[in-house]
Design a protein around this motif. Structure first.
Motif, PDB file in Angstrom:
ATOM      1  N   GLU A   5      68.718  19.091  -2.672  1.00  0.00           N
ATOM      2  CA  GLU A   5      67.705  20.115  -2.916  1.00  0.00           C
ATOM      3  C   GLU A   5      67.580  21.043  -1.713  1.00  0.00           C
ATOM      4  OE1 GLU A   5      63.029  20.437  -4.408  1.00  0.00           O
ATOM      5  OE2 GLU A   5      63.896  18.516  -3.789  1.00  0.00           O
ATOM      6  N   GLN A  55      60.398  22.147   1.167  1.00  0.00           N
ATOM      7  CA  GLN A  55      59.816  20.815   1.094  1.00  0.00           C
ATOM      8  C   GLN A  55      58.694  20.697   2.118  1.00  0.00           C
ATOM      9  OE1 GLN A  55      62.858  17.634   0.921  1.00  0.00           O
ATOM     10  NE2 GLN A  55      64.384  19.280   0.834  1.00  0.00           N
ATOM     11  N   HIS A  71      69.303  23.594  -6.010  1.00  0.00           N
ATOM     12  CA  HIS A  71      70.139  22.549  -5.420  1.00  0.00           C
ATOM     13  C   HIS A  71      71.498  23.130  -5.024  1.00  0.00           C
ATOM     14  CE1 HIS A  71      67.113  20.186  -7.508  1.00  0.00           C
ATOM     15  NE2 HIS A  71      67.473  19.119  -6.799  1.00  0.00           N
ATOM     16  N   ARG A  99      65.247  23.703  -1.932  1.00  0.00           N
ATOM     17  CA  ARG A  99      63.931  24.348  -2.039  1.00  0.00           C
ATOM     18  C   ARG A  99      63.031  23.920  -0.883  1.00  0.00           C
ATOM     19  NH1 ARG A  99      63.494  23.488  -8.541  1.00  0.00           N
ATOM     20  NH2 ARG A  99      64.000  21.372  -7.904  1.00  0.00           N
TER      21      ARG A  99
END
Length: 276
Positions: free
Chosen positions: A76, A80, A43, A78
């Protein structure tokens, strides 16, 4: 009387001090709690100061902030996944239902700009519409059959266009996967009939080629046999005939068991040794 009054007021004074101490401790604890924030792995923290987005972005870990004045929004970064089914039209006006999966992630250094320009609901506002628009723009360039036969090329074009659209909002595209192209039942039947016709045409072509090759082989074989006979005729001489006769007599002598035949009239298996 004055001494007694002082003695009576002492317990109250101590209680007030204790309450004040507790309040101060609570305020100090609250102040400390409001002064730190922890950003979890994967994050980034968007810093808001009195509602205004700040240029500073918090990385993972522990950070200090101005209590009551600053708020940190975790976002976030990361990878997705967004998967959807989109309906579009091909160049030959066939309806195409496409199932596509898209992997993407936020630009970690610009999450504050994304939050300021789009907000937290960026998937519904940006990603999904961009996927639909990219698919419609690319599928319109190909016929329905080309969408199947040139699938890797179609996928590459969709990826390039989608990457351009998402990057404008600080969203980075990782990969796309076109899972399925689905057409109408009428089109599927026409494709199947065309494939059957093509297979039959190919079979007929191969049969004709096979017959042609077999005919050429027969002609070549006949020509070779005729040539062999011609050469044999050219090589037949009186000397060769005499040699073959001598060989035949020698073979007859080799097979003779020493007994004269009961019936005469045929050639005797003897060689005329007197003839030079």
């Amino acid at each position: 009387m004055e001494i007694n009054n002082v003695t009576k007021m002492t317990p109250k004074s101590g209680g007030v001090k204790m309450i004040i101490t507790i309040i101060v401790a609570l305020l100090a604890g609250l102040l400390i709690f409001q002064s730190v924030t922890i950003i979890q792995a994967g994050h980034r923290g968007v810093v808001l100061q009195l509602g205004a987005v700040q240029p500073q972005v918090f990385d993972e870990g522990l950070h200090f902030k101005i209590p009551f004045a600053q708020t940190v929004i975790p976002m976030e970064v990361r990878v997705q996944k967004s998967e959807s089914s989109q309906t579009s039209a091909s160049r030959d006006l066939q309806t195409v239902a496409t199932t596509i999966a898209v992997n993407h992630h936020l630009d970690a250094n610009n999450v504050n700009k994304l939050y300021q320009e789009v907000g937290m609901d960026y998937t519904a506002r940006i990603v999904d519409p961009a996927i639909a628009e990219a698919l419609k723009a690319v599928t319109a360039q190909y016929t329905a059959e080309e969408l199947i036969s040139k699938r890797p090329e179609v996928s590459t074009k969709v990826k390039e266009l989608l990457k351009e659209k998402l990057s404008a909002y600080h969203i980075l595209l990782d990969e796309i996967n076109i899972r399925e192209f689905k057409f109408s039942e009428e089109f599927d039947r026409s494709i199947e009939a065309k494939q059957i016709a093509e297979q039959q045409a190919l079979k007929s072509k191969l049969d004709l080629e096979r017959i042609k090759i077999e005919k050429e082989q027969e002609i070549t074989k006949a020509q070779a046999q005729a040539e062999a006979l011609r050469l044999q005729k050219q090589e037949v001489t009186p000397e060769l005939i005499q040699l073959r006769q001598i060989e035949a007599q020698l073979e007859a002598i080799r097979r003779w068991d020493g007994k004269l035949p009961n019936v005469t009239g045929g050639a005797m298996p003897f060689i005329n040794v007197d003839k030079q």
